[in-house]
Design a protein around this motif. Structure first.
Motif, mmCIF file in Angstrom:
data_model
loop_
_atom_site.group_PDB
_atom_site.id
_atom_site.type_symbol
_atom_site.label_atom_id
_atom_site.label_comp_id
_atom_site.label_asym_id
_atom_site.label_seq_id
_atom_site.Cartn_x
_atom_site.Cartn_y
_atom_site.Cartn_z
ATOM 1 N N ILE A 39 0.133 -2.723 24.792
ATOM 2 C CA ILE A 39 0.020 -4.033 25.440
ATOM 3 C C ILE A 39 1.367 -4.582 25.897
ATOM 4 O O ILE A 39 1.426 -5.600 26.602
ATOM 5 N N THR A 40 2.472 -3.918 25.511
ATOM 6 C CA THR A 40 3.806 -4.451 25.798
ATOM 7 C C THR A 40 4.072 -4.543 27.286
ATOM 8 O O THR A 40 4.715 -5.499 27.764
ATOM 9 N N GLY A 41 3.592 -3.570 28.079
ATOM 10 C CA GLY A 41 3.836 -3.615 29.520
ATOM 11 C C GLY A 41 3.346 -4.910 30.130
ATOM 12 O O GLY A 41 4.031 -5.543 30.943
ATOM 13 N N GLY A 42 2.122 -5.337 29.760
ATOM 14 C CA GLY A 42 1.591 -6.583 30.288
ATOM 15 C C GLY A 42 2.408 -7.774 29.861
ATOM 16 O O GLY A 42 2.663 -8.699 30.646
ATOM 17 N N LYS A 43 2.847 -7.787 28.580
ATOM 18 C CA LYS A 43 3.605 -8.927 28.089
ATOM 19 C C LYS A 43 5.017 -8.990 28.675
ATOM 20 O O LYS A 43 5.639 -10.054 28.713
ATOM 21 N N MET A 44 5.541 -7.831 29.160
ATOM 22 C CA MET A 44 6.883 -7.816 29.755
ATOM 23 C C MET A 44 6.860 -8.129 31.247
ATOM 24 O O MET A 44 7.837 -8.640 31.804
ATOM 25 N N LYS A 45 5.769 -7.835 31.938
ATOM 26 C CA LYS A 45 5.731 -7.953 33.394
ATOM 27 C C LYS A 45 5.852 -9.404 33.852
ATOM 28 O O LYS A 45 5.264 -10.311 33.253
ATOM 29 N N SER A 46 6.554 -9.597 34.952
ATOM 30 C CA SER A 46 6.536 -10.903 35.600
ATOM 31 C C SER A 46 5.140 -11.151 36.151
ATOM 32 O O SER A 46 4.404 -10.216 36.469
ATOM 33 N N THR A 47 4.772 -12.413 36.269
ATOM 34 C CA THR A 47 3.414 -12.746 36.689
ATOM 35 C C THR A 47 3.324 -12.852 38.208
ATOM 36 O O THR A 47 4.335 -12.849 38.914
ATOM 37 N N GLY A 48 2.077 -13.002 38.704
ATOM 38 C CA GLY A 48 1.825 -13.160 40.133
ATOM 39 C C GLY A 48 1.716 -11.839 40.853
ATOM 40 O O GLY A 48 2.047 -10.767 40.315
ATOM 41 N N THR A 49 1.226 -11.895 42.112
ATOM 42 C CA THR A 49 1.058 -10.676 42.915
ATOM 43 C C THR A 49 1.606 -10.881 44.314
ATOM 44 O O THR A 49 1.718 -12.014 44.821
ATOM 45 N N ILE A 50 1.951 -9.765 44.961
ATOM 46 C CA ILE A 50 2.417 -9.793 46.352
ATOM 47 C C ILE A 50 1.308 -10.298 47.261
ATOM 48 O O ILE A 50 1.548 -11.089 48.185
ATOM 49 N N GLU A 51 0.057 -9.874 46.973
ATOM 50 C CA GLU A 51 -1.068 -10.188 47.849
ATOM 51 C C GLU A 51 -1.311 -11.688 47.957
ATOM 52 O O GLU A 51 -1.672 -12.201 49.025
ATOM 53 N N ASP A 52 -1.147 -12.423 46.851
ATOM 54 C CA ASP A 52 -1.387 -13.868 46.938
ATOM 55 C C ASP A 52 -0.095 -14.673 47.053
ATOM 56 O O ASP A 52 -0.089 -15.908 46.944
ATOM 57 N N GLY A 53 1.050 -13.953 47.249
ATOM 58 C CA GLY A 53 2.303 -14.628 47.500
ATOM 59 C C GLY A 53 2.916 -15.299 46.292
ATOM 60 O O GLY A 53 3.776 -16.178 46.437
ATOM 61 N N THR A 54 2.516 -14.863 45.061
ATOM 62 C CA THR A 54 3.011 -15.524 43.856
ATOM 63 C C THR A 54 3.926 -14.652 43.020
ATOM 64 O O THR A 54 4.400 -15.085 41.957
#
Length: 658
Positions: free
Chosen positions: A562-577
């Motif tokens: 589960i660490t990958g999810g907890k380390m990743k920055s949030t948002g996506t390119i598709e929704d511009g976030t």
């Protein structure tokens, strides 16, 4: 006759005998005893089956002839002659019919009828004109059950029809084969017979009589009963009820003699009843009472033979509370520091004991609460303590001072905010009531390790003209961004040991390094040494994380799955976030690691893998000449993956404080 006549012509004085008269012949099935009368001047006799004296059998002087081997029930004609020296007489016809053996029949009988289910009976066939070797065929309800035996044995069912067919081997009989009489069996079911007895009272009070009643199952019409006390017959007691005054421990039983045709048991024995004689019980003894400020837990002793107990605030059994078998009563809503007197009784169905007097004084101060399970966070502690019997409220303070303490009312927890992470704190709590307060109870715990916030004392690091933020992950202090240091070279070139830090930027564009950080070959990152944990291209006091360092970070986040999810920055390119492509599974950036998908520079030829789909980070742990340990995260999973990659790849770098 011609010869005789000729002879007589020449001897007129010589006369042949007269023909014999027929006698009374005896006949059987296959033989006839032919008989004729004697003739006075005959010297002998002849007999023949045809009227031919010449071929006749000379019988001498016998006047009978037994003929065998002839057909039964047939009329026969035979011939007899008398003769002497002068010649034969005329022939005498003998006429007689053979007889028949008679009709074949068979009669069957059974050893017993009107029997109980499961009983075996014997059927016997008695033949008439069966011959020397008769053949028997037994059937039950038309089904073959026995062959070639004059007897048949089995356990019949009710209304079974039993028949025997006899085939005679006697000759010249009628009615063959013969069918016997039918025996219809009467089979009674085995009825389950049982007997239950019950007393009119048990336990009962001494001096009283008890009536016992017998309740039979399948007792039949007019069953007999016999009562027993302690295994001995009670003479004259054979009725369904029995009354007497038992002693304590008497065992009452009864036997049932059922009148049904087929009882399952005979006689049936009842359940035993062990009698208990009650008397008025003795009084219980006063126990050890447990007081608090507003209640008393009253105690008294058990009493042998008591059915229960009563308790009251006054000496009155009529209004007393029935406690059942309990020997304790908790009385609440009392006044502190007050003496109380109460009463308890033991009872049976025969009456109440004399009362025992119970005395106790409530406490002055409530007892101190007990420290509970404290819940610390980085900047908050939720303090907990236990409830206290008799307390009307609680006070809490950060110092041991009741006068300045906060009144918590009946709450048993307190949330303290504005604290410093990874710091030990004390507080104090008191219970109180209208009488007084308890002694203070110290509470102690430590706030959580500082994490998800800038590292203590190192919120930022200036390096190579750029400012990097830091993030505290447990005991580790990490750069919050990918390292971006050095001079950009094109991806088609190899980074070399030339005293200049070289970097790759996706698409050979410096702007991408500004967004994602630089990409470095392993040897360039390590500055051409292979020591795990080396400073490499990191600033002074920082190092390239080892494989063990990455594992510690994964453990802090809850494990690599589960660490990958907890380390990743949030948002996506598709929704511009954000910088990750959809779906960016599991992304929470829970502790602020802010992992970006920088892609990578391919080890052979220098092409780039598109950013947004994955991020790859080197470790300083060497696994051979050409490969080393790497951690990576992808957009569609929340794992932190581990693998070994060729050192000529261009991956991102994070620095870890020494």
């Amino acid at each position: 006759m011609f010869i005789n006549n000729v002879w007589q012509i020449f001897n007129p004085s010589c006369l042949a005998p007269l023909a014999p008269e027929p006698g009374i012949h005896d006949s059987a099935e296959t033989q006839i005893i032919w008989k004729w009368h004697t003739v006075g001047d005959a010297t002998g006799y002849k007999w023949n089956t045809v009227n031919n004296f010449a071929g006749a059998i000379d019988m001498g002087t016998a006047t009978t002839k037994t003929e065998t081997g002839i057909t039964c029930n047939t009329k026969y004609t035979r011939f007899a002659w008398a003769y002497n020296t002068c010649g034969p007489s005329g022939s005498t016809p003998l006429i007689k019919s053979t007889t028949i053996a008679g009709a074949v029949s068979v009669a069957i009988s059974v050893s017993s009828n009107e029997i109980c289910s499961g009983s075996t009976v014997l059927f016997t066939a008695v033949p008439t004109n069966g011959g020397p070797q008769p053949f028997y065929h037994w059937t039950v309800n038309g089904e073959t059950v026995g062959i070639n035996s004059s007897t048949y044995s089995y356990a019949p069912a009710n209304n079974d029809h039993v028949i025997c067919t006899l085939t005679s081997n006697a000759s010249c009989v009628t009615g063959n084969p013969a069918i016997s009489n039918t025996i219809i069996m009467t089979v009674f079911p085995n009825l389950p017979v049982s007997l239950t007895i019950s007393p009119s009272a048990n336990p009962f009070c001494a001096g009283n009589s008890v009536t016992f009643t017998a309740m039979p199952v399948n007792g039949g019409s007019g069953p007999l009963t016999q009562w027993y006390v302690n295994g001995s017959v009670v003479q004259g007691e054979s009725n369904p009820t029995f009354t007497y005054g038992p002693a304590n421990g008497d065992v009452i039983t009864c036997k049932l003699y059922s009148t049904v045709v087929c009882p399952s048991v005979y006689p049936a024995l009842s359940n035993p009843i062990i009698m208990t004689v009650h008397t008025v019980p003795v009084s219980p003894s006063e126990g050890i009472h447990i007081p608090s400020t507003d209640q008393i837990e009253w105690h008294w002793s058990t009493v042998t033979g008591a059915a229960g107990y009563k308790w009251n605030t006054i000496n009155d059994t009529a209004s007393a509370i029935n406690m059942g078998t309990l020997t304790t009563k908790t009385e609440t809503s009392l006044s502190c520091s007050t003496a109380y007197t109460r009463y308890a009784w033991a009872y049976t169905s025969c009456g109440n004991s004399t009362p025992v007097t119970l005395k106790k004084t409530t406490s002055i101060n409530p007892p101190a609460p007990v420290s509970g399970t404290q819940v610390p966070l980085q900047n908050v502690i939720t303090w907990h303590w236990t409830t206290v019997a008799g307390a009307t409220g609680y006070k809490w303070n950060t110092i041991d001072n009741y006068a300045t303490a906060i009144d918590m009312g009946t709450a048993t927890s307190k949330v303290q905010t504005g604290l410093i992470c990874n710091t030990n704190y004390d507080s104090y709590v008191w219970a109180y009531n209208a009488c007084d307060r308890s002694t203070p109870v110290p509470l102690n715990t430590t706030t959580s390790v500082c994490t998800g916030v800038p590292c203590v004392g190192i919120p930022t690091v200036s390096y190579g003209g750029k400012t990097y933020n830091t993030i505290q992950l447990g005991t580790q202090c990490w750069f919050k961004e990918n390292l971006n240091i050095g001079t950009r070279i094109n991806g088609s070139l190899l980074q070399t040991n030339n005293s200049t830090i070289e970097k790759y930027c996706y698409g050979d564009l410096e702007s991408n390094c500004a967004d994602y950080g630089g990409l470095y070959q392993w040897n360039e990152m390590m500055q051409y040494v292979t020591t795990p944990g080396v400073q490499g291209i990191c600033p002074q006091g920082w190092h390239i994380p080892t494989d063990a360092d990455w594992s510690a970070a994964a453990s802090f986040h809850g494990g690599e799955s589960i660490t990958g999810g907890k380390m990743k920055s949030t948002g996506t390119i598709e929704d511009g976030t954000g910088l990750w492509h959809f779906p960016n599974d599991g992304a929470t950036n829970e502790y602020g690691f802010l992992a970006f998908p920088a892609g990578y520079r391919y080890y052979d030829g220098g092409s780039f893998y598109v950013p947004g789909y994955a991020g790859y980070w080197w470790s300083s742990s060497d696994f051979g000449t050409n490969y080393t340990s790497t951690r990576y995260i992808i957009f569609s999973q929340d794992n932190l993956y581990k693998s070994n990659y060729n050192k000529d790849y261009g991956f991102s770098v994070r620095c870890l404080h020494d």
